[in-house]
Design a protein around this motif. Sequence first.
Motif, short mmCIF file in Angstrom:
data_model
loop_
_atom_site.label_atom_id
_atom_site.label_comp_id
_atom_site.label_asym_id
_atom_site.label_seq_id
_atom_site.Cartn_x
_atom_site.Cartn_y
_atom_site.Cartn_z
N GLY A 294 7.06 43.17 49.79
CA GLY A 294 7.66 44.47 49.47
C GLY A 294 7.07 45.67 50.15
N ASN B 133 7.56 50.81 44.88
CA ASN B 133 8.31 49.71 45.48
C ASN B 133 8.60 48.59 44.50
N ARG C 276 11.02 44.91 44.74
CA ARG C 276 10.43 43.56 44.70
C ARG C 276 11.03 42.73 43.56
#
Length: 598
Positions: A321, A344, A348
């Motif tokens: 990710g 992030n 993911r």
Amino acid sequence: MEASRRAFLKGATALAGAGVVAGLAGGCAPARQQGEGRAGDALQRARDEFEAAAAPIPPADPPETWDETTEVLVVGSGAGGVNAAIRLSQAGYRVLMLERAEEPGGNSKHSSIFSNFGGHRLAEEAGWAYPSYPYDVDRIVEFVLDAQQGTGDPELLRAMAQQGPRCIDWMMDEAGAKWRPMNPSPAGNGLLEWEGMSTPTNGVNVNLVPMRLLTEKAIDEGVELRLNCNVTTLVYDGARVLGVKATHEGVERFIRATRAVVLTAGGMEVNRAMMSRYSATVLAGIANIATPPNGTGECIRMGQGVGADLAGYDSTGAFDGGVWWQDYDQYETTMDCRINKDGNQAIRQPWLRINRLGQRVAFISSSATTYPYNPNAAPSSHGLCETAAIEMAQPGGKTYVIFDSKFDDLVSKNYFGQVICRKAKVVAEDDPFIERVPAWLRDWHTGFDMMVEAGAIKKCATVRELEEALGLRTGVLTNAVQKWNEACAKGEDHMAAFPYKPEWMIALEDPPYYGVAVGGHVFGSKCGLRITPQMQVVNTEGAVIPGLYAGWHTAGGSSGDGNPAGKPLTGMYADLGLSFVGGYMAAGAIMAEDGRGD
């Protein structure tokens, strides 16, 4: 490399092109050659700077008079440095710890858990070890070597497996550490976190407070900590490392270490020139570095300057990710650094994931199997590293993650059951430890919105527009989404390997649509100075360099060679734990040679 330099190089290339056009149009050959010459000069300068950034740093000759003397010099004040300093000081050594930054702690302040295989007191009380209980050094070494395809050093791995549990117990008994299992299951003892780092709403796990407390402990034990002190090279008489040359507050000083110099100042992950030389096969898939720009490789280059060998080629410690905020110029010397632990997380998840060919890219869950989620999974569960390696290996080093407006609700309630750093978090305002978490990390939406606003995550009204925004060939994304939606309607994934379970098959049909290119999210390089099991640096002929020791991540070899994401879980003790163990082992080796104990 600074943005201004990138702009200059690109401008120089554009200038060269303009010169060619002008020459053809006006018959002006000299102007064309002059333009090409300017561009060629700029590229040559960039190439020279790139090579210089990876070159060994020659040592200094011993001075006639030293400016000061201590017994042990510890370079770097992160987890490895502070552990080495505390243990050595408690054993009666005079220790000077040098840190080039304004604050101590290095990357360790922004790290997370102390991953381990058991064997320490907490794990023994719970009756847990991995891969099986009771704790078995032979079995662990075999397991790790298998994960590394036999490329690791068995003797070094054995020393790590023996010393790691002792390090954890020593930290709790002698260094004031407050390690606790990350969760109440027995396997939680394989993921240790500092007390108070997780509450029902807080699991960001930045170690700002733990590193401050450990630094205070080091000072209380008599360690001298010197900040803003940049070590520029080792001092070497041709037979032994005698000390360092450093600059402190603008003044150059020669500092003698009568017993040893211990290098614990991080790896080379931020130095793109070094990575291109020693981890070239994985570099193309590294999107960014998950830490501040500390691992610039100078200590490794200093070691090479006195003849040190390297170990751990083409290996890193990476999770999945990593967002491609930018592409890199050919001779760009610095990697992009992004401390974005909770931005992030929305990416993911098991969304539609393709490469530039339109092929599906596998997603490995953060439990021991793809599904169902298992809360008792081993700490070496392979999801994070395996997915990183998969992403890094895609054509162009990029995996394209696609989702629609339903993502917020699904991520907020952790619909896919992901754990650790894939679980998006919002810290409650009344959380008793909220002050331990930087304001911008308290809500995962903040980091996500930053990426959207910066254009790293594309947000579009249609799939066709998203395809264009991501730079994919016409039809690649639209066809992939069509196939995906058809599979979702049937509730049966067509993925060739690791197919999603039916509940994860969520059609893309609610705009806006989001897309982002991801690759490796690297926490540390695993290539560094070759060491013995006693943490002594070894030269290219296989002999120990007297007076020189190294802890991880200045040392290399902990993850073997050719291990793109550091399987399992970036190494036997991941990254934070590896640094702690390395400092502990280096101190212990010095003490053992001198007949001293804890």
